[in-house]
Design a protein around this motif. Structure first.
Motif, PDB file in Angstrom:
ATOM      1  N   ALA A   1       0.805  -1.217   0.000  1.00  0.00           N
ATOM      2  CA  ALA A   1       0.000   0.000   0.000  1.00  0.00           C
ATOM      3  C   ALA A   1       0.843   1.273   0.000  1.00  0.00           C
ATOM      4  N   ALA A   2       2.154   1.143   0.012  1.00  0.00           N
ATOM      5  CA  ALA A   2       3.031   2.302   0.133  1.00  0.00           C
ATOM      6  C   ALA A   2       3.038   3.148  -1.140  1.00  0.00           C
ATOM      7  N   GLU A   3       3.328   4.425  -0.962  1.00  0.00           N
ATOM      8  CA  GLU A   3       3.464   5.342  -2.102  1.00  0.00           C
ATOM      9  C   GLU A   3       4.697   4.998  -2.928  1.00  0.00           C
ATOM     10  N   THR A   4       5.795   4.673  -2.218  1.00  0.00           N
ATOM     11  CA  THR A   4       7.057   4.325  -2.874  1.00  0.00           C
ATOM     12  C   THR A   4       7.572   3.020  -2.298  1.00  0.00           C
ATOM     13  N   VAL A   5       7.998   2.119  -3.179  1.00  0.00           N
ATOM     14  CA  VAL A   5       8.591   0.849  -2.754  1.00  0.00           C
ATOM     15  C   VAL A   5      10.052   0.824  -3.211  1.00  0.00           C
ATOM     16  N   HIS A   6      10.920   0.494  -2.305  1.00  0.00           N
ATOM     17  CA  HIS A   6      12.355   0.445  -2.602  1.00  0.00           C
ATOM     18  C   HIS A   6      12.869  -0.950  -2.286  1.00  0.00           C
ATOM     19  N   GLU A   7      13.673  -1.510  -3.190  1.00  0.00           N
ATOM     20  CA  GLU A   7      14.209  -2.853  -3.017  1.00  0.00           C
ATOM     21  C   GLU A   7      15.727  -2.839  -3.206  1.00  0.00           C
ATOM     22  N   ALA A   8      16.388  -3.764  -2.548  1.00  0.00           N
ATOM     23  CA  ALA A   8      17.842  -3.891  -2.701  1.00  0.00           C
ATOM     24  C   ALA A   8      18.265  -5.295  -2.324  1.00  0.00           C
ATOM     25  N   GLU A   9      19.328  -5.761  -2.958  1.00  0.00           N
ATOM     26  CA  GLU A   9      19.953  -7.028  -2.584  1.00  0.00           C
ATOM     27  C   GLU A   9      21.431  -6.758  -2.337  1.00  0.00           C
ATOM     28  N   PHE A  10      21.891  -7.106  -1.153  1.00  0.00           N
ATOM     29  CA  PHE A  10      23.279  -6.882  -0.767  1.00  0.00           C
ATOM     30  C   PHE A  10      24.006  -8.222  -0.687  1.00  0.00           C
ATOM     31  N   LEU A  11      25.206  -8.276  -1.250  1.00  0.00           N
ATOM     32  CA  LEU A  11      25.994  -9.504  -1.286  1.00  0.00           C
ATOM     33  C   LEU A  11      27.312  -9.298  -0.543  1.00  0.00           C
ATOM     34  N   PHE A  12      27.612 -10.237   0.350  1.00  0.00           N
ATOM     35  CA  PHE A  12      28.824 -10.159   1.171  1.00  0.00           C
ATOM     36  C   PHE A  12      29.652 -11.423   0.968  1.00  0.00           C
ATOM     37  N   PRO A  13      30.954 -11.293   0.704  1.00  0.00           N
ATOM     38  CA  PRO A  13      31.777 -12.450   0.354  1.00  0.00           C
ATOM     39  C   PRO A  13      32.286 -13.210   1.569  1.00  0.00           C
ATOM     40  N   PHE A  14      32.884 -14.380   1.301  1.00  0.00           N
ATOM     41  CA  PHE A  14      33.701 -15.023   2.328  1.00  0.00           C
ATOM     42  C   PHE A  14      34.787 -14.035   2.753  1.00  0.00           C
ATOM     43  N   LEU A  15      35.119 -14.030   4.032  1.00  0.00           N
ATOM     44  CA  LEU A  15      36.234 -13.235   4.526  1.00  0.00           C
ATOM     45  C   LEU A  15      37.139 -14.097   5.386  1.00  0.00           C
ATOM     46  N   ALA A  16      38.443 -13.960   5.193  1.00  0.00           N
ATOM     47  CA  ALA A  16      39.422 -14.561   6.098  1.00  0.00           C
ATOM     48  C   ALA A  16      39.708 -13.574   7.225  1.00  0.00           C
ATOM     49  N   HIS A  17      40.222 -14.080   8.325  1.00  0.00           N
ATOM     50  CA  HIS A  17      40.540 -13.212   9.464  1.00  0.00           C
ATOM     51  C   HIS A  17      41.909 -12.560   9.298  1.00  0.00           C
ATOM     52  N   ALA A  18      42.848 -13.316   8.743  1.00  0.00           N
ATOM     53  CA  ALA A  18      44.190 -12.821   8.422  1.00  0.00           C
ATOM     54  C   ALA A  18      44.887 -12.096   9.566  1.00  0.00           C
ATOM     55  N   PRO A  19      44.936 -12.668  10.782  1.00  0.00           N
ATOM     56  CA  PRO A  19      45.697 -12.017  11.853  1.00  0.00           C
ATOM     57  C   PRO A  19      47.180 -11.979  11.511  1.00  0.00           C
ATOM     58  N   LEU A  20      47.890 -11.060  12.131  1.00  0.00           N
ATOM     59  CA  LEU A  20      49.311 -10.890  11.824  1.00  0.00           C
ATOM     60  C   LEU A  20      50.087 -12.186  12.030  1.00  0.00           C
ATOM     61  N   GLU A  21      49.783 -12.897  13.110  1.00  0.00           N
ATOM     62  CA  GLU A  21      50.448 -14.170  13.388  1.00  0.00           C
ATOM     63  C   GLU A  21      49.555 -15.322  12.928  1.00  0.00           C
ATOM     64  N   PRO A  22      49.960 -16.053  11.889  1.00  0.00           N
ATOM     65  CA  PRO A  22      49.175 -17.237  11.516  1.00  0.00           C
ATOM     66  C   PRO A  22      49.172 -18.262  12.642  1.00  0.00           C
ATOM     67  N   LEU A  23      48.315 -19.241  12.521  1.00  0.00           N
ATOM     68  CA  LEU A  23      48.156 -20.245  13.574  1.00  0.00           C
ATOM     69  C   LEU A  23      49.435 -21.066  13.759  1.00  0.00           C
ATOM     70  N   ASP A  24      49.697 -21.452  14.995  1.00  0.00           N
ATOM     71  CA  ASP A  24      50.842 -22.289  15.309  1.00  0.00           C
ATOM     72  C   ASP A  24      50.618 -22.934  16.668  1.00  0.00           C
ATOM     73  N   ALA A  25      51.404 -23.934  16.968  1.00  0.00           N
ATOM     74  CA  ALA A  25      51.296 -24.635  18.246  1.00  0.00           C
ATOM     75  C   ALA A  25      52.553 -25.465  18.450  1.00  0.00           C
ATOM     76  N   VAL A  26      52.899 -25.688  19.710  1.00  0.00           N
ATOM     77  CA  VAL A  26      54.013 -26.568  20.071  1.00  0.00           C
ATOM     78  C   VAL A  26      53.475 -27.625  21.027  1.00  0.00           C
ATOM     79  N   LEU A  27      53.854 -28.861  20.799  1.00  0.00           N
ATOM     80  CA  LEU A  27      53.467 -29.954  21.698  1.00  0.00           C
ATOM     81  C   LEU A  27      54.687 -30.800  22.009  1.00  0.00           C
ATOM     82  N   GLU A  28      54.873 -31.095  23.298  1.00  0.00           N
ATOM     83  CA  GLU A  28      55.938 -31.997  23.739  1.00  0.00           C
ATOM     84  C   GLU A  28      55.289 -33.197  24.422  1.00  0.00           C
TER      85      GLU A  28
END
Length: 718
Positions: free
Chosen positions: A324-351
């Motif tokens: 019933a609106a005077e004006t109808v507005h539509e939109a589609e927004f697309l968002f990609p995969f994102l990596a986190h990319a922290p400065l230190e990549p993952l690592d671990a030490v086990l003994e």
């Protein structure tokens, strides 16, 4: 984690952990003097609870249950303890608490973990009471020593006095250990704060500057080997077969073993391990892999957005109002995969030695990683020690519900078939191709505007994967983290529908800095701005007019940022344009106004004005730093970042040459105003990120007439 989910966990959690001594071993990050190598207390030390130790040398060590990867909990939690103890800041030391889900649980989660901008919020009263209990016991010891009334004693800068006598905390530590531990110690009135609310230097800055801070990469054990893993470039593929002959010929390579995650190359150095991995010949099985491209996934999600999903929020009759609106507005927004990319990549030490394992890693959920190692190696929990290390960033990456790094380092040790020590190293290429991404998301939106310019209908259909599904946080049904921020908006919209269409992919989704808010803020604030523009309304005043609460915190930050930026309704001045966004996340309220220009077809952001209400500001310096960092992180991502799958599903971005970071000369000037508040502290690690992209998009539309429907801006060809 959504506010609702956090509150449900909080309600189910036990009370404050006070009066529990520390019969456990923790590794020092700061040279604290209280702990001996075998985990016992140094003679004359005082451990009133699980969080505080006072040593005879007058140092106070705070055990921080939250990992420190640059966001400031070491400093923040130490400030709470120092405030309630009336300690001198120079006395304070911080160590990482060991893995113990019961003793060191996040009161918002029910397990030990850092995330959802909850570190300060869940620790606020717990750490203050830990400090208050220690202070009360020290005062009681002094009163007993001098025959004084404890109520008449004063404490200042780590010294207790009765006017005639004085003693430092260190001098009283041994006697204080014999006092009863207060169960509900009284804490200060905020009017009495002397440290809380003031800028404090971060306790870990010096060690990170002079190189003495210990990260996982700095850990070396006798006979330790470095291990890298050959992984598929197509997500979900598994090893069909491999030939290790050429790899074993590389000097320094000692073994090649297949593990569930791929093919592990063991070597005496990182260089040898990498060369050995490069020499491997691997055939992959793509039966269960994601072999579609990003474009094909987007097309499928867009098609799914045409059908209703699970209802997330409904007010009135949005379909009828829009029709019933005077004006109808539509939109589609697309968002990609994102990596986190922290400065230190993952690592671990086990003994592994004599049936016992010790791990060193930047664990965001240390109990989960310890449990994974325990299970893979078939050990008893008491035989596994977890050392939580400093880490170089996370943005959600280290908060793995699957504990896959703990599983991977344990699988490496198990495949070796012997005692030894191994350092798992992920390269930047491993990090960017290793899945665990912010999920692809589509928002399909419709809005209706009446003849008088009022917004009469609003619809937002969100299509993406569930991050919570299959994790300990899965509550069944709709996943609030998939659409949080699109629901419970502060605006009074009479007819509104938000629904969610769940998708399944072989790509592992993971929370990314601000989780659902990372896309919902953009979709809602850009779409709202476009509706206000079509209605001929000012973007700031239009938002103020829509706010439900006349005296709300949303209104306060929006009015403050408009004042800071000198907003007068002018959206374009010469070659500069201005845009605004308002968004609440993690119970903190943030408004931003940006100033941009056109730099060869991409926005150049010159300045960002930001107002935040995050409750009591424990350390304004840390808050400003987190907001500035969140703005830079969100801006670089909005401009440049996407993780794309090409033909056959192969990951296209391998390093920072193709997954571009914001450069220092692109970082805008940022002015932050922290709203005075007497509310308990809320999150600051993530709330600065969501508003920046929509504010820039709104300014860009003011300048050029269009705002990107698909991020990043560079992809959209704006």
């Amino acid at each position: 984690m959504t506010v609702q989910t956090r509150r449900q966990f909080l309600a189910a959690s036990a009370g404050l952990v006070i009066g529990v001594a520390l019969p456990i071993r923790a590794r020092a990050q700061s040279g604290a003097a209280a702990a001996l190598g075998d985990g016992t207390l140094a003679e004359g030390s005082f451990a009133p609870n699980a969080f505080v130790r006072v040593a005879p040398d007058n140092t106070i060590t705070v055990f921080c249950k939250h990992i420190e990867f640059g966001q400031g909990p070491y400093t923040g939690l130490a400030t709470l303890v120092a405030e309630e103890m009336d300690a001198d800041w120079s006395q304070m030391r911080v160590e990482a608490a060991p893995a113990d889900d019961e003793l060191y649980k996040n009161l918002a989660f029910g397990i030990q973990g850092t995330g959802g901008s909850t570190a300060m919020a869940n620790s606020w009263m717990q750490m203050r009471q830990a400090g208050a209990a220690a202070r009360a016991m020290l005062v009681a010891a002094a009163a007993e020593r001098w025959g004084s009334d404890a109520a008449t004693l004063t404490v200042s800068a780590g010294t207790v006095s009765d006017g005639s006598n004085s003693a430092t905390f260190g001098e009283l530590a041994e006697a204080a250990a014999a006092q009863d531990v207060p169960v509900e110690p009284a804490v200060k009135n905020p009017s009495e704060f002397t440290l809380i609310g003031t800028d404090r230097p971060k306790v870990d800055s010096r060690s990170k500057s002079d190189g003495t801070a210990m990260f996982t990469m700095d850990v070396y054990r006798d006979g330790m080997e470095t291990v890298v893993v050959r992984r598929p470039r197509v997500i979900g593929a598994t090893v069909a077969s491999f030939d290790d002959a050429a790899a074993l010929e590389v000097p320094g390579v000692t073994a090649v073993r297949q593990i569930p995650q791929g093919v592990a190359v063991y070597a005496t150095s990182t260089a040898a391990a990498l060369k050995g991995r490069e020499a491997l010949s691997v055939e992959w099985d793509y039966t269960d892999a994601e072999t579609r491209s990003s474009e094909e996934i987007f097309a499928a999600f867009s098609e799914a957005a045409r059908s209703p999903g699970l209802e997330a929020e409904k007010v009135g009759d949005s379909a009828g109002a829009i029709a019933a609106a005077e004006t109808v507005h539509e939109a589609e927004f697309l968002f990609p995969f994102l990596a986190h990319a922290p400065l230190e990549p993952l690592d671990a030490v086990l003994e592994l030695k004599d049936g016992k394992a010790e791990i060193w890693m930047g664990a965001q959920f240390p109990g989960a990683d310890k449990g994974a190692v325990t299970q893979v190696l078939g050990l008893e929990p008491a035989d596994v020690t977890m050392n939580v290390m400093l880490a170089g960033g996370s943005f959600g990456r280290r908060a793995q519900p699957t504990a896959h790094i703990g599983v991977e380092i344990a699988s490496i040790a198990k495949a070796a078939g012997r005692d030894g020590a191994w350092k798992l190293v992920w390269t930047r290429e491993d990090d960017l191709t290793g899945a665990y991404y912010r999920p692809i998301t589509v928002h399909r939106m419709r809005g209706g505007i009446a003849a008088d310019g009022s917004i009469v209908g609003w619809e937002d259909r969100v299509v993406n994967q569930s991050i919570m599904a299959g994790t300990p946080f899965d509550q069944g049904g709709a996943d609030p983290t998939s659409f949080e921020g699109s629901t419970n908006m502060p605006y009074a919209l009479p007819n509104l529908t938000v629904d969610w269409v769940k998708q399944e992919l072989p790509v592992a989704p993971l929370w990314w800095r601000s989780v659902g808010h990372t896309h919902t803020a953009y979709a809602t604030e850009v779409f709202l701005d476009e509706l206000l523009e079509k209605a001929g309304k000012d973007p700031v005043q239009g938002r103020l007019d829509l706010l439900k609460d006349e005296a709300g915190r949303d209104r306060a930050v929006l009015e403050r940022v408009a004042e800071m930026a000198g907003w007068d309704g002018t959206k374009v001045r010469g070659d500069r344009a201005y845009g605004v966004a308002l968004h609440e996340s993690f119970q903190s309220y943030v408004a931003q106004i940006v100033e941009i220009s056109d730099a060869g077809g991409l926005p150049r952001v010159h300045k960002v004005w930001c107002a935040i209400d995050c409750g009591i500001a424990v350390n304004p310096n840390v808050i400003r730093a987190q907001i500035e960092g969140g703005i830079g992180y969100g801006l670089g991502t909005a401009l440049y970042n996407e993780l794309t799958l090409g033909e056959g599903g192969e990951v296209q971005q391998l390093n920072f040459d193709t997954y571009r970071m914001l450069r220092i000369n692109e970082m805008p000037e940022v002015e932050v105003a922290i709203i005075d508040s007497d509310a308990d502290p809320t999150g600051v690690g993530e709330p600065g990120t969501p508003p920046i992209a929509p504010a820039v998009a709104n300014a860009w539309r003011a300048l050029t007439g269009s705002s990107p429907r698909r991020l990043p801006f560079a992809r959209a060809g704006v």
